[in-house]
Design an enzyme around this catalytic site. Structure first.
Site, mmCIF file in Angstrom:
data_model
loop_
_atom_site.group_PDB
_atom_site.id
_atom_site.type_symbol
_atom_site.label_atom_id
_atom_site.label_comp_id
_atom_site.label_asym_id
_atom_site.label_seq_id
_atom_site.Cartn_x
_atom_site.Cartn_y
_atom_site.Cartn_z
ATOM 1 C CG ASP A 100 -0.233 -0.145 2.524
ATOM 2 O OD1 ASP A 100 0.336 -1.231 2.756
ATOM 3 O OD2 ASP A 100 -0.233 0.808 3.330
ATOM 4 C CG ASN A 101 3.312 2.548 2.530
ATOM 5 O OD1 ASN A 101 2.263 3.183 2.537
ATOM 6 N ND2 ASN A 101 3.868 2.088 3.637
#
Length: 521
Positions: A272-273
């Protein structure tokens, strides 16, 4: 130049996909939608602490000169054309599937279109809760906000793909934080950063839709992403999707090489990063390496496994790309070509890494026969562990013909954190000898070689101990060091700010916020 309050904002992401329009900020699962409408929660007293003049000029945004514009940056005012939302995405965190995550403390206000037709998302980080905040408050503290603001811009000036930061605002509200998750929570001053990027889409946006088997939404997001951010990719069906995925692979491989070039450690490379545009995104427990340690991680949450250590970042990027590949696999007629495309990561990374190392060493070009020299310098650095930044700066001016072992060790002594033993001295001197032999057959002038090295090796980096000092001073009402760092980061390859050209001091090795940080940082 336009003011933030007078601009007519675009909202193409919101208008293109289904979302939760209720505005309900209560934490919950949101199946079937790609975002949830979420207005920022007002703060007590927003005050502008920092403004990126260069970015504002690029975007055509006038510096706030009245309270209304500052209120936008602090989340206290939303214009009529803004449609604030929090994106819904998922992710693998530390190698484990985490399910729905989403923007828990970030709210995108709208899309700012520049005169040349480019569009930039304007997002507030720390502007209050969203449906994806889970049990958190959606806020950010001054400590983490200063780190995000400065490093976003510092990475830009280093020439590394990154999200940008337009402003830093104090909120006037205290925020309760347990910095090291050890039960010692304390109130800290609150702050908000306005984050800017062409897109803040992550691998996790695609993972969420795949996990929920929302194939129609997944196809729509892929098509929209390609059309908007990869418009040069033509064709249709499998051919178009694979061409796009290959570019994502290449951009991600290139980003990893750039991180290695300057010694940057992200600290929390969850899927998610990971940006779908190959940008550095989400600045939390990051660090530059001081002593060259491939096993260094700045993230306390990453212990003891050190999954996201400095030297592991390329392999983690590949693993994360494999998760993205799995997410888009349902859109393909088969996975054989997808697997082959994923496998191009090694070639993309290696070719870029060779070029990067050739530039750091000042070679005319990086050739296959230079691979042993690159391996030798890597082995020497990881064993001797000199200060990476200082070592390469010294290498730029290494006198050719310096062969005496005592003289070589003495020349590089400024970069050492400890006295070298006999084996370490041998490794250093053997590299120096091999390097000088290679330079004898360089086909460019020594001056041209040094020019390449100065362009590839930063002289100034935002070290964690400097950031820690600046934050402490800001909390005490003194912005002197903060302003100096803000200027120094704009010209990191020059020697204008040599007061910062120094190794990490001994006291910073164990001080909280100087060596290890938590995900809340």
């Amino acid at each position: 130049m336009q003011t933030l309050s007078d601009k007519e904002y675009k909202n193409e992401f919101v208008e293109s996909f289904p979302g939760d329009e209720s505005g309900d900020l209560r934490p919950r699962q949101t199946p079937g939608v790609l975002y949830s409408k979420a207005k920022p929660t007002p703060v007590e007293k927003p005050e502008l602490l920092a403004w990126s003049d260069d970015l504002a000029k690029e975007l055509g945004i006038q510096k706030p000169n009245d309270q209304k514009d500052i209120d936008i940056l602090g989340g206290n005012f939303v214009t009529d054309t803004m449609q604030p939302y929090a994106a819904c995405y998922a992710g693998h965190q530390f190698g484990n599937w985490a399910g729905q995550l989403g923007d828990g403390r970030a709210i995108t206000l709208g899309e700012w279109e520049t005169p040349d037709g480019k569009s930039w998302e304007l997002q507030l980080k720390g502007a209050g809760p969203t449906p994806y905040s889970r049990r958190a408050d959606g806020r950010a503290v001054l400590r983490s906000s200063v780190r995000e603001y400065l490093m976003s811009e510092a990475m830009h000036y280093l020439g590394i793909p990154t999200t940008r930061a337009l402003s830093l605002v104090s909120t006037g509200d205290p925020v309760l934080r347990d910095m090291f998750y050890n039960g010692n929570a304390a109130y800290e001053p609150g702050a908000i950063v306005m984050r800017v990027a062409p897109s803040l889409l992550r691998f996790g946006n695609f993972e969420m839709l795949a996990a929920r088997k929302e194939k129609e939404n997944l196809q729509k997001l892929v098509d929209w992403t390609i059309s908007r951010y990869y418009p040069h990719i033509q064709g249709e069906g499998d051919e178009r999707l694979l061409a796009w995925f290959k570019e994502v692979v290449e951009k991600t491989a290139g980003l990893m090489v750039e991180w290695l070039r300057v010694g940057f450690v992200h600290g929390v490379m969850n899927t998610d990063n990971m940006s779908i545009l190959g940008l550095t995104i989400d600045y939390g427990p990051y660090s530059f390496v001081d002593n060259y340690d491939l096993n260094f991680t700045p993230n306390t949450t990453d212990l003891p496994g050190k999954r996201y250590a400095f030297g592991k970042q390329p392999s983690i990027a590949y693993w994360n790309l494999s998760r993205l590949a799995s997410a888009i696999a349902p859109l393909l007629s088969g996975t054989e070509e997808l697997v082959k495309t994923l496998a191009t990561f090694d070639e993309a990374f290696t070719s870029r890494y060779m070029t990067m190392m050739g530039n750091k060493l000042g070679l005319d070009e990086a050739k296959k026969e230079d691979a042993p020299l690159f391996a030798q310098v890597e082995r020497m650095l990881s064993t001797v562990q000199p200060d990476m930044t200082i070592f390469f700066q010294l290498l730029i001016d290494l006198p050719l013909g310096l062969e005496d072992k005592v003289a070589v060790v003495a020349y590089f002594r400024e970069s050492f954190y400890a006295d070298l033993n006999a084996d370490e001295k041998l490794l250093l001197c053997s590299f120096a000898q091999a390097y000088q032999e290679r330079m004898k057959v360089n086909t460019i002038t020594p001056e041209a070689s040094q020019e390449k090295m100065r362009a590839a090796n930063p002289r100034f980096i935002l070290r964690n101990y400097l950031l820690s000092q600046a934050i402490e001073q800001l909390e005490a009402g003194n912005n002197e060091l903060f302003l100096k760092l803000q200027e120094a980061m704009k010209d990191p390859y020059a020697n204008k700010f040599d007061e910062f050209f120094a190794k990490r001091p001994e006291w910073a090795t164990s001080k909280a916020g100087c060596s290890m940080l938590s995900c809340s940082s």
